[in-house]
Design an enzyme around this catalytic site. Structure first.
Site, mmCIF file in Angstrom:
data_model
loop_
_atom_site.group_PDB
_atom_site.id
_atom_site.type_symbol
_atom_site.label_atom_id
_atom_site.label_comp_id
_atom_site.label_asym_id
_atom_site.label_seq_id
_atom_site.Cartn_x
_atom_site.Cartn_y
_atom_site.Cartn_z
ATOM 1 N N LEU A 129 0.979 -0.796 -0.101
ATOM 2 C CA LEU A 129 -0.086 -0.183 -0.014
ATOM 3 C C LEU A 129 0.948 1.252 0.483
ATOM 4 O O LEU A 129 0.809 2.322 -0.876
ATOM 5 C CB LEU A 129 -1.224 -0.083 0.878
ATOM 6 C CG LEU A 129 -1.372 1.681 1.119
ATOM 7 C CD1 LEU A 129 -2.392 2.250 0.313
ATOM 8 C CD2 LEU A 129 -2.193 1.489 2.404
ATOM 9 N N GLU A 131 3.785 4.231 -0.659
ATOM 10 C CA GLU A 131 4.433 4.671 -1.126
ATOM 11 C C GLU A 131 4.855 5.691 -0.337
ATOM 12 O O GLU A 131 4.867 6.362 -0.328
ATOM 13 C CB GLU A 131 3.007 5.506 -2.298
ATOM 14 C CG GLU A 131 2.369 4.197 -3.168
ATOM 15 C CD GLU A 131 1.308 4.896 -3.974
ATOM 16 O OE1 GLU A 131 0.793 3.781 -4.967
ATOM 17 O OE2 GLU A 131 1.841 6.144 -4.470
ATOM 18 N N THR A 162 7.322 -4.730 3.769
ATOM 19 C CA THR A 162 7.351 -5.688 4.845
ATOM 20 C C THR A 162 7.409 -7.303 4.024
ATOM 21 O O THR A 162 6.193 -7.244 3.625
ATOM 22 C CB THR A 162 6.656 -5.613 5.977
ATOM 23 O OG1 THR A 162 6.528 -4.583 6.569
ATOM 24 C CG2 THR A 162 6.093 -7.057 7.381
ATOM 25 N N GLN A 285 13.500 5.524 45.441
ATOM 26 C CA GLN A 285 11.754 6.366 45.532
ATOM 27 C C GLN A 285 11.363 6.642 44.187
ATOM 28 O O GLN A 285 10.368 6.167 43.771
ATOM 29 C CB GLN A 285 11.257 6.704 46.617
ATOM 30 C CG GLN A 285 10.798 6.213 48.160
ATOM 31 C CD GLN A 285 11.083 7.197 49.114
ATOM 32 O OE1 GLN A 285 10.555 8.356 48.815
ATOM 33 N NE2 GLN A 285 9.794 6.570 50.309
ATOM 34 N N HIS A 344 17.389 2.001 34.057
ATOM 35 C CA HIS A 344 18.542 0.526 33.155
ATOM 36 C C HIS A 344 20.328 2.196 33.944
ATOM 37 O O HIS A 344 21.098 1.486 33.790
ATOM 38 C CB HIS A 344 19.033 0.077 31.658
ATOM 39 C CG HIS A 344 18.085 -0.364 32.545
ATOM 40 N ND1 HIS A 344 16.795 -1.350 32.409
ATOM 41 C CD2 HIS A 344 18.325 -2.205 32.661
ATOM 42 C CE1 HIS A 344 16.341 -2.946 32.160
ATOM 43 N NE2 HIS A 344 17.566 -3.320 32.660
ATOM 44 N N GLY A 345 19.689 3.160 33.209
ATOM 45 C CA GLY A 345 21.053 4.093 33.722
ATOM 46 C C GLY A 345 21.815 4.240 31.892
ATOM 47 O O GLY A 345 21.376 3.760 31.145
ATOM 48 N N GLY A 346 23.224 4.478 32.567
ATOM 49 C CA GLY A 346 23.924 4.282 31.136
ATOM 50 C C GLY A 346 23.980 2.704 30.603
ATOM 51 O O GLY A 346 24.472 2.482 29.322
ATOM 52 N N GLU A 369 0.587 1.432 10.336
ATOM 53 C CA GLU A 369 -0.261 1.196 9.786
ATOM 54 C C GLU A 369 -1.550 2.217 10.685
ATOM 55 O O GLU A 369 -2.162 2.342 11.505
ATOM 56 C CB GLU A 369 -0.838 -0.154 11.196
ATOM 57 C CG GLU A 369 -0.419 -1.836 10.448
ATOM 58 C CD GLU A 369 -0.597 -3.139 10.655
ATOM 59 O OE1 GLU A 369 -2.066 -2.980 11.639
ATOM 60 O OE2 GLU A 369 -0.043 -3.283 10.234
ATOM 61 N N THR A 371 -0.043 6.939 11.901
ATOM 62 C CA THR A 371 1.028 7.048 12.381
ATOM 63 C C THR A 371 -0.287 7.503 13.595
ATOM 64 O O THR A 371 -1.022 7.548 13.540
ATOM 65 C CB THR A 371 1.199 8.380 12.172
ATOM 66 O OG1 THR A 371 0.416 9.594 11.267
ATOM 67 C CG2 THR A 371 2.117 8.059 11.416
#
Length: 391
Positions: A129, A131, A162, A285, A344-346, A369, A371
């Protein structure tokens, strides 16, 4: 188009869900890095998915599929979302936007020819679909189909398609005439990938979702018979696109929440084991606040998409609900993934860490599908239409 096609009862479906859950977590999750590094789904995983019926779980049983309805589809999507999104992409179009065009709008002859091999995984169907100048709004299509005797000749370019490199069948949307008072002039054609004039470009190099292939597809004077026109009606295309995209939005919403729940699980595990200053960071916290926000968004998204699927199945709402669910769930999943990196930080910014991959993979869900901006327009316009109907 109807979604009331389920042939699997609650008890049997729960067995299917548990089997899918085990497959995802025991077979696919341990190989996520392999999938990302090789940019491919391993052949043995593909074979097992096909053997389990995953290429046709949403295809009606009379055409070789499992015949699951949209509410059951959502439950599986929540499981698929737990791992690399490229895994689901492997069979997603067969069950979703490509396969559902045939399920909902194909002639009996078209269904008989294509649906069984689609359901078995022998045929990979691709939804052509988008283009360069037409994405979330298909009314801007420039691909043309011109009548030549008993045939149609299709010319145009599609992009970001896809499974295009692996496709056996393209479900192609093309304009047969300018829109007029009789209809949109958009038809949908079934074009075998080996047809003369079809060429597929190199695989796109994407930010994320390694293992899921997309590419440009060029149709250069591709000739097909009138029996390739889905439903036999050249004005079916726009209606078919809108219908299958709405159903697909419910599925994508569930997929997003499945991935968000994985990001939350990774965050909780990290917060409970990673130590700073001699104690787990989860005792802080502000870290707990991030986990709480993640959990709340996951719970809200799961409830919303479950309700949207039920309304879609009953026919009560096949427009506003799917768009609202996709908007909220994909945006929420993006926030959950962002918070996962923050927890997770760095470490969360490093390749090879699960939440870093999720952060990149999940970003696409707010684009395809339809935006997030398109979903807002659909919801807003539908609310105003409903007011007009009521008055």
């Amino acid at each position: 188009m109807t979604s009331k096609q389920a042939t699997v009862g609650a008890e049997d479906f729960e067995l299917i869900r548990q089997q899918v859950r085990a497959f995802v977590r025991h077979d696919v999750v341990p190989r996520e890095e392999e999938i990302a590094d090789s940019d491919a789904i391993p052949d043995d995983i593909r074979r097992k998915a096909a053997d389990m019926g995953l290429f046709g779980y949403a295809i009606p049983a009379e055409h070789g599929g499992l015949g699951l309805d949209i509410t059951q589809d959502v439950q599986l999507a929540l499981e698929f979302g737990y791992t690399s999104l490229s895994f689901r992409s492997m069979f997603g179009t067969n069950n979703g936007i490509a396969g559902q065009v045939l399920v909902g709008f194909g002639t009996e002859e078209q269904k008989s020819r294509w649906l069984e091999p689609i359901a078995s995984g022998q045929v990979v169907a691709s939804f052509a679909l988008t283009e360069p100048e037409a994405g979330s709004d298909p009314s801007g299509l420039t691909t043309k189909a011109e009548r030549d005797g008993d045939d149609w000749v299709i010319t145009g370019n599609k992009r970001f398609i896809t499974n295009a490199p692996e496709a056996d069948l393209f479900v192609v949307f093309a304009r047969t005439r300018p829109a007029d008072e009789n209809g949109t002039g958009i038809a949908v054609f079934l074009v075998p990938a080996d047809s003369a004039g079809v060429s597929v470009g190199p695989r796109d190099k994407k930010m994320g979702q390694q293992g899921a292939s997309t590419a440009e597809v060029v149709f250069d004077g591709v000739r097909v018979g009138h029996d390739a026109v889905v439903s036999g009606d050249v004005d079916t295309g726009f209606r078919a696109a809108m219908s299958v995209l709405a159903r697909g939005r419910v599925h994508i919403a569930a997929l997003a929440i499945g991935q968000a729940e994985r990001a939350l699980e990774e965050s909780v595990a990290f917060a409970s084991t990673n130590r700073q200053g001699g104690r787990p960071i989860g005792e802080n916290q502000l870290v707990q606040a991030m986990l709480a926000e993640q959990k709340t968004l996951c719970m809200a998204g799961r409830a919303l998409v479950t309700e949207a699927a039920a309304a879609y199945l009953s026919g009560a709402d096949r427009r506003l609900g799917p768009s609202a669910a996709k908007l909220f769930c994909t945006e929420s999943a993006g926030r959950v993934a962002d918070l996962a990196v923050q927890v997770h930080g760095g470490s969360g910014y490093m390749r090879g860490v699960t939440v870093e991959r999720i952060y990149r993979d999940i970003r696409l869900l707010r684009l395809y599908e339809g935006t997030s901006e398109i979903q807002k327009l659909i919801v807003g316009r539908q609310l105003l239409r409903d007011v007009g109907k009521g008055s």
